[in-house]
Enzyme design. Structure first.
Site, PDB file in Angstrom:
ATOM      1  N   HIS A 106     -27.310 -30.763 -29.455  1.00 30.05           N
ATOM      2  CA  HIS A 106     -26.765 -31.885 -28.914  1.00 30.05           C
ATOM      3  C   HIS A 106     -28.106 -32.680 -27.981  1.00 30.05           C
ATOM      4  O   HIS A 106     -28.878 -31.679 -27.614  1.00 30.05           O
ATOM      5  CB  HIS A 106     -25.809 -31.588 -27.829  1.00 30.05           C
ATOM      6  CG  HIS A 106     -24.709 -30.604 -28.599  1.00 30.05           C
ATOM      7  ND1 HIS A 106     -23.766 -31.462 -29.191  1.00 30.05           N
ATOM      8  CD2 HIS A 106     -24.309 -29.368 -28.282  1.00 30.05           C
ATOM      9  CE1 HIS A 106     -23.000 -30.275 -29.727  1.00 30.05           C
ATOM     10  NE2 HIS A 106     -23.233 -29.400 -29.046  1.00 30.05           N
ATOM     11  N   SER A 166     -18.624 -24.098 -22.547  1.00 31.22           N
ATOM     12  CA  SER A 166     -19.179 -24.240 -23.793  1.00 31.22           C
ATOM     13  C   SER A 166     -20.624 -24.795 -23.669  1.00 31.22           C
ATOM     14  O   SER A 166     -21.346 -24.578 -22.774  1.00 31.22           O
ATOM     15  CB  SER A 166     -18.344 -25.812 -24.168  1.00 31.22           C
ATOM     16  OG  SER A 166     -18.956 -26.801 -23.248  1.00 31.22           O
ATOM     17  N   CYS A 167     -21.319 -24.841 -24.855  1.00 30.91           N
ATOM     18  CA  CYS A 167     -22.742 -25.105 -24.665  1.00 30.91           C
ATOM     19  C   CYS A 167     -23.167 -26.433 -24.399  1.00 30.91           C
ATOM     20  O   CYS A 167     -24.140 -26.225 -23.257  1.00 30.91           O
ATOM     21  CB  CYS A 167     -23.189 -25.503 -26.384  1.00 30.91           C
ATOM     22  SG  CYS A 167     -22.038 -26.567 -27.249  1.00 30.91           S
ATOM     23  N   ASN A 168     -22.350 -27.374 -24.222  1.00 36.89           N
ATOM     24  CA  ASN A 168     -22.813 -28.701 -23.458  1.00 36.89           C
ATOM     25  C   ASN A 168     -22.482 -28.489 -22.030  1.00 36.89           C
ATOM     26  O   ASN A 168     -23.373 -28.869 -21.329  1.00 36.89           O
ATOM     27  CB  ASN A 168     -21.592 -29.655 -23.916  1.00 36.89           C
ATOM     28  CG  ASN A 168     -22.239 -30.412 -25.103  1.00 36.89           C
ATOM     29  OD1 ASN A 168     -23.305 -30.832 -25.232  1.00 36.89           O
ATOM     30  ND2 ASN A 168     -21.271 -30.593 -25.997  1.00 36.89           N
ATOM     31  N   ARG A 171     -24.007 -33.070 -31.972  1.00 35.51           N
ATOM     32  CA  ARG A 171     -24.344 -32.638 -33.260  1.00 35.51           C
ATOM     33  C   ARG A 171     -23.077 -32.746 -33.886  1.00 35.51           C
ATOM     34  O   ARG A 171     -21.792 -32.395 -33.256  1.00 35.51           O
ATOM     35  CB  ARG A 171     -24.815 -31.345 -33.203  1.00 35.51           C
ATOM     36  CG  ARG A 171     -24.102 -30.258 -32.921  1.00 35.51           C
ATOM     37  CD  ARG A 171     -23.158 -29.383 -34.032  1.00 35.51           C
ATOM     38  NE  ARG A 171     -22.491 -28.354 -33.306  1.00 35.51           N
ATOM     39  CZ  ARG A 171     -21.059 -28.440 -32.940  1.00 35.51           C
ATOM     40  NH1 ARG A 171     -20.451 -29.451 -32.668  1.00 35.51           N
ATOM     41  NH2 ARG A 171     -20.714 -27.261 -32.523  1.00 35.51           N
TER      42      ARG A 171
HETATM   43  P1  NAD Z   1     -16.889 -19.924 -36.075  1.00 32.48           P
HETATM   44  O1  NAD Z   1     -15.739 -20.599 -36.831  1.00 32.48           O
HETATM   45  O2  NAD Z   1     -18.125 -20.012 -36.492  1.00 32.48           O
HETATM   46  O3  NAD Z   1     -16.621 -18.178 -35.871  1.00 32.48           O
HETATM   47  C1  NAD Z   1     -15.125 -17.840 -35.502  1.00 32.48           C
HETATM   48  C2  NAD Z   1     -14.924 -16.441 -36.248  1.00 32.48           C
HETATM   49  O4  NAD Z   1     -13.546 -16.150 -35.845  1.00 32.48           O
HETATM   50  C3  NAD Z   1     -15.180 -16.431 -37.560  1.00 32.48           C
HETATM   51  O5  NAD Z   1     -15.831 -15.462 -38.229  1.00 32.48           O
HETATM   52  C4  NAD Z   1     -13.525 -16.588 -38.166  1.00 32.48           C
HETATM   53  O6  NAD Z   1     -13.640 -15.800 -39.554  1.00 32.48           O
HETATM   54  C5  NAD Z   1     -12.989 -15.770 -37.045  1.00 32.48           C
HETATM   55  N1  NAD Z   1     -11.563 -15.883 -36.888  1.00 32.48           N
HETATM   56  C6  NAD Z   1     -10.776 -17.052 -37.356  1.00 32.48           C
HETATM   57  N2  NAD Z   1      -9.285 -17.003 -37.229  1.00 32.48           N
HETATM   58  C7  NAD Z   1      -9.395 -15.641 -36.560  1.00 32.48           C
HETATM   59  C8  NAD Z   1      -8.321 -14.879 -36.203  1.00 32.48           C
HETATM   60  N3  NAD Z   1      -7.132 -15.309 -35.976  1.00 32.48           N
HETATM   61  N4  NAD Z   1      -8.676 -13.522 -35.552  1.00 32.48           N
HETATM   62  C9  NAD Z   1      -9.917 -12.927 -35.479  1.00 32.48           C
HETATM   63  N5  NAD Z   1     -10.793 -13.599 -35.915  1.00 32.48           N
HETATM   64  C10 NAD Z   1     -10.573 -14.893 -36.418  1.00 32.48           C
HETATM   65  O7  NAD Z   1     -16.609 -20.542 -34.614  1.00 32.48           O
HETATM   66  P2  NAD Z   1     -17.564 -20.556 -33.359  1.00 32.48           P
HETATM   67  O8  NAD Z   1     -18.429 -21.779 -33.609  1.00 32.48           O
HETATM   68  O9  NAD Z   1     -18.424 -19.180 -33.309  1.00 32.48           O
HETATM   69  O10 NAD Z   1     -16.874 -20.844 -32.231  1.00 32.48           O
HETATM   70  C11 NAD Z   1     -16.028 -19.659 -31.316  1.00 32.48           C
HETATM   71  C12 NAD Z   1     -16.002 -20.063 -30.139  1.00 32.48           C
HETATM   72  O11 NAD Z   1     -16.933 -20.556 -29.258  1.00 32.48           O
HETATM   73  C13 NAD Z   1     -14.870 -21.632 -29.926  1.00 32.48           C
HETATM   74  O12 NAD Z   1     -14.291 -21.179 -28.721  1.00 32.48           O
HETATM   75  C14 NAD Z   1     -16.171 -22.492 -29.715  1.00 32.48           C
HETATM   76  O13 NAD Z   1     -15.581 -23.678 -29.096  1.00 32.48           O
HETATM   77  C15 NAD Z   1     -17.089 -21.534 -28.875  1.00 32.48           C
HETATM   78  N6  NAD Z   1     -18.473 -22.284 -29.013  1.00 32.48           N
HETATM   79  C16 NAD Z   1     -19.094 -22.731 -30.092  1.00 32.48           C
HETATM   80  C17 NAD Z   1     -20.126 -23.219 -30.124  1.00 32.48           C
HETATM   81  C18 NAD Z   1     -20.790 -23.703 -31.356  1.00 32.48           C
HETATM   82  O14 NAD Z   1     -21.472 -24.727 -31.367  1.00 32.48           O
HETATM   83  N7  NAD Z   1     -20.526 -22.895 -32.414  1.00 32.48           N
HETATM   84  C19 NAD Z   1     -20.919 -23.178 -28.973  1.00 32.48           C
HETATM   85  C20 NAD Z   1     -20.374 -22.794 -27.746  1.00 32.48           C
HETATM   86  C21 NAD Z   1     -18.887 -22.305 -27.838  1.00 32.48           C
END
Ligand code: NAD
Length: 338
Positions: A220, A140-142, A169
């Site tokens: 964060h 993850s980011c953190n 955040r």
């Molecule tokens: P998000 O909600 O912004 O994007 C997810 C995408 O997946 C969206 O386009 C959504 O439409 C799509 N989606 C939803 N259900 C789906 C399915 N069944 N099949 C295919 N696509 C589907 O989420 P995000 O913030 O990009 O997070 C994605 C991953 O990255 C998660 O595991 C999250 O924990 C991790 N992450 C997020 C962040 C953050 O701060 N945003 C930072 C680090 C890691």
């Protein structure tokens, strides 16, 4: 021949991973998936990425909006060497059997459990662990932020133990879900999972974390305390961080006193999407007292993991043996630098 990468889930992380991969000369995006004909589906087309529906049942909605699809995920998978699964937390685990059956490699994100792949990744700390692997999780980011600063300190001075209080955040800027508008919410299950997640990369590190969620979308901030094994001055610590990638210093004396000003700096520097992929350390917010080191760092949650995803592709596809060469190549193409 370029490595062919597909992005499943073109959201916050997926669209950034796609842009980053497209900037490299040794890999390319062969398609991205969306579940709905949203603005991001239109963005994908504008960026020139072949657009696929995540599932057959999504196709009609795209057709209704006259958005042209290249097929569904089932059509995309055979065209890929690696899938970057950037679907929401927990959904990646549902896709794993599909990738497994197709024999395609996949990179999962920090929202999935370590057990999904058994390999959790940070380029500087454990690039080799992903070598040739079928499944890897980019943390993850953190966790990325904590590993970026703690790993080099541990290597040079040794860490007896570490503690971090995470000021998180509440939501990403584009989200409408997230924390309360005017409240600070502690994570009551202690210690929080963040320190335990650092141990998926540095299993030997005694680290514990606590966290509060706050009503901001801008980064964060971590308040970190480290018990060092060897003596070090503030300058010694800064010099270690200065010599490793993806850590950048800012200074309160120069007017950068908060996460808001860090994000303003990212925009001033013309960073794509206003992102800051480095971990930001306040160079005038670091103190050593006896063997105890105190520092603050800020994490741009939407982007710090993006260069890690690129390096992870290189390690899994065995296209670069040297982690530092991969990191430098990625950073140069992304405009990341001190
Ligand atoms: P998000 O909600 O912004 O994007 C997810 C995408 O997946 C969206 O386009 C959504 O439409 C799509 N989606 C939803 N259900 C789906 C399915 N069944 N099949 C295919 N696509 C589907 O989420 P995000 O913030 O990009 O997070 C994605 C991953 O990255 C998660 O595991 C999250 O924990 C991790 N992450 C997020 C962040 C953050 O701060 N945003 C930072 C680090 C890691």
């Amino acid at each position: 021949m370029k490595v062919k990468v597909g992005i499943n889930g073109y959201g916050t992380i997926g669209k950034r991973a796609a842009s980053a991969i497209q900037r490299m000369d040794d890999m390319e995006v062969v398609g991205v998936t969306k579940t709905k004909p949203s603005y991001e589906a239109r963005l994908a087309i504008k960026e020139g990425f072949p657009l696929y529906a995540a599932a057959q049942e999504n196709v009609a909605e795209f057709e209704k909006e006259e958005i042209k699809l290249a097929g569904t995920l089932t059509d995309l998978i055979p065209k890929c060497d690696v899938i970057v699964d950037a679907t929401p937390s927990g959904i990646g685990a549902m896709y794993k059997p599909i990738y497994e059956k197709a024999g395609v490699k996949a990179i999962f994100q920090g929202g999935e459990e370590h057990g999904i792949s058994g390999i959790s990744f940070n380029a500087f700390a454990n690039y080799q662990e992903a070598w040739g692997a079928q499944f890897v999780r980019v943390v993850s980011c953190n966790t990325t932020g904590l590993v970026r600063t703690l790993f080099p300190i541990d290597r040079v001075f040794g860490i007896e133990k570490a503690f971090a209080a995470l000021v998180r955040r509440g939501a990403d800027p584009g989200d409408k879900k997230g924390s309360a508008l005017n409240a600070i919410e502690p994570s009551l299950k202690l210690p929080t999972h963040h320190g335990i997640d650092v141990q998926t990369i540095m299993p030997w590190l005694p680290i514990r974390t606590m966290a509060v969620v706050t009503p901001t979308t801008m980064m964060h901030v971590h308040c970190v305390t480290v018990e060092l094994r060897k003596k070090a001055t503030e300058n010694d610590i800064l010099s270690v961080w200065d010599n490793v990638p993806r850590i950048r210093f800012v200074s309160g004396k120069h007017g950068i006193k908060s996460s808001a000003q860090i994000m303003e700096l990212a925009r001033d520097l013309g960073r794509p999407r206003g992102d800051f992929m480095e971990i930001i350390v306040w160079q005038d917010g670091i103190k050593v007292e006896g063997n105890t080191l105190y520092y603050y760092q800020a994490i741009h949650q939407e982007s710090d993991i993006v260069p890690e995803i690129v390096d992870c592709v290189r390690s899994m596809m065995k296209i670069e043996t040297d982690p530092m060469r991969s990191i430098r190549k990625t950073d140069k193409a992304m405009g990341i630098g001190k």
